[in-house]
Scaffold this active site. Structure first.
Site, PDB file in Angstrom:
ATOM      1  N   LYS A 120      12.059  81.623  54.370  1.00  0.00           N
ATOM      2  CA  LYS A 120      12.390  81.246  52.997  1.00  0.00           C
ATOM      3  C   LYS A 120      13.541  80.239  52.965  1.00  0.00           C
ATOM      4  CE  LYS A 120      14.878  83.799  50.286  1.00  0.00           C
ATOM      5  NZ  LYS A 120      15.395  84.907  49.425  1.00  0.00           N
ATOM      6  N   ASP A 138      10.643  83.603  46.893  1.00  0.00           N
ATOM      7  CA  ASP A 138      11.610  84.680  46.730  1.00  0.00           C
ATOM      8  C   ASP A 138      11.016  85.729  45.793  1.00  0.00           C
ATOM      9  OD1 ASP A 138      11.710  83.508  44.238  1.00  0.00           O
ATOM     10  OD2 ASP A 138      13.894  83.391  44.149  1.00  0.00           O
TER      11      ASP A 138
END
Length: 223
Positions: A120, A138
């Site tokens: 991420k 997320d």
């Protein structure tokens, strides 16, 4: 959800917010890297409060290492998991100096070798610092993708891969920011603000809520 509906969704996102970006404050790829490492399980607001002080004193790998563990931790101690993040940032700075001439690497492989940097975080850096069309999934994006029907998936990697496949190319670079902001301010976890949602007629969520009052920062009112 069909392709025409997805295209209309992102057309509306772009019309409402033509130039979306992260709410983290930074001036260089290195500052962004540090901010993103600090942002795990923390709010952008709390990170910005810390990095304003930190970057005024140290905003290069060498300068942050010079602060030492105590000096750095004192500046970020109000952020969750600050001890672990302090160690990761210092270790990352050391690797940047040793292996990358103090510069942030521009490949996912090298980014993910840095302590505190996962997929991420690497996607955020590649997208926001280097302009690549990546999507960092997320909790906000995971929720929005599943709730709306844009790209449902059982885990973040599945959602990421599906988004990269179904988001029209013209919108792919900015999709990451639109979806995060939409999840943060409109499509909230407990009480989505469906009555203020610019895509509520396209969204496939079965439990829409039109009873909420809009309470979001004016700068994000059109997201």
């Amino acid at each position: 959800m069909n392709a025409a509906k997805r295209y209309e969704i992102f057309t509306r996102f772009r019309a409402a917010n033509p130039h979306p970006t992260t709410e983290l404050e930074y001036n260089t790829p290195f500052e962004l890297l540090v901010a993103v490492i600090l942002s795990a399980q923390a709010t952008d607001k709390s990170v910005n409060l810390a990095t304003r002080k930190l970057f005024a004193l140290a905003n290069t790998p060498e300068q942050i290492i010079a602060l030492g563990e105590t000096g750095l931790s004192n500046l970020v101690q109000r952020i969750g998991l600050y001890r672990t993040k302090t160690k990761n940032i210092l270790a990352t700075c050391q690797l940047l100096i040793q292996n990358h001439h103090s510069q942030v690497p521009r490949t996912r492989e090298e980014l993910e070798k840095l302590p505190g940097v996962g997929r991420k975080t690497a996607n955020v850096i590649l997208n926001t610092a280097f302009g690549e069309a990546t999507i960092a999934v997320d909790t906000h994006i995971f929720r929005v993708a599943n709730r709306t029907g844009i790209a449902p998936g059982k885990n973040v990697l599945e959602v990421e891969r599906k988004l990269m496949k179904v988001v029209p190319t013209a919108f792919r670079h900015d999709a990451h920011h639109w979806l995060i902001l939409h999840g943060r301010y409109i499509c909230k976890a407990r009480k989505p603000l469906c009555s203020h949602c610019c895509i509520n007629d396209l969204c496939e969520y079965k439990h829409k809520n039109f009873e909420n009052t809009l309470l979001i920062p004016s700068s994000s009112a059109n997201v």
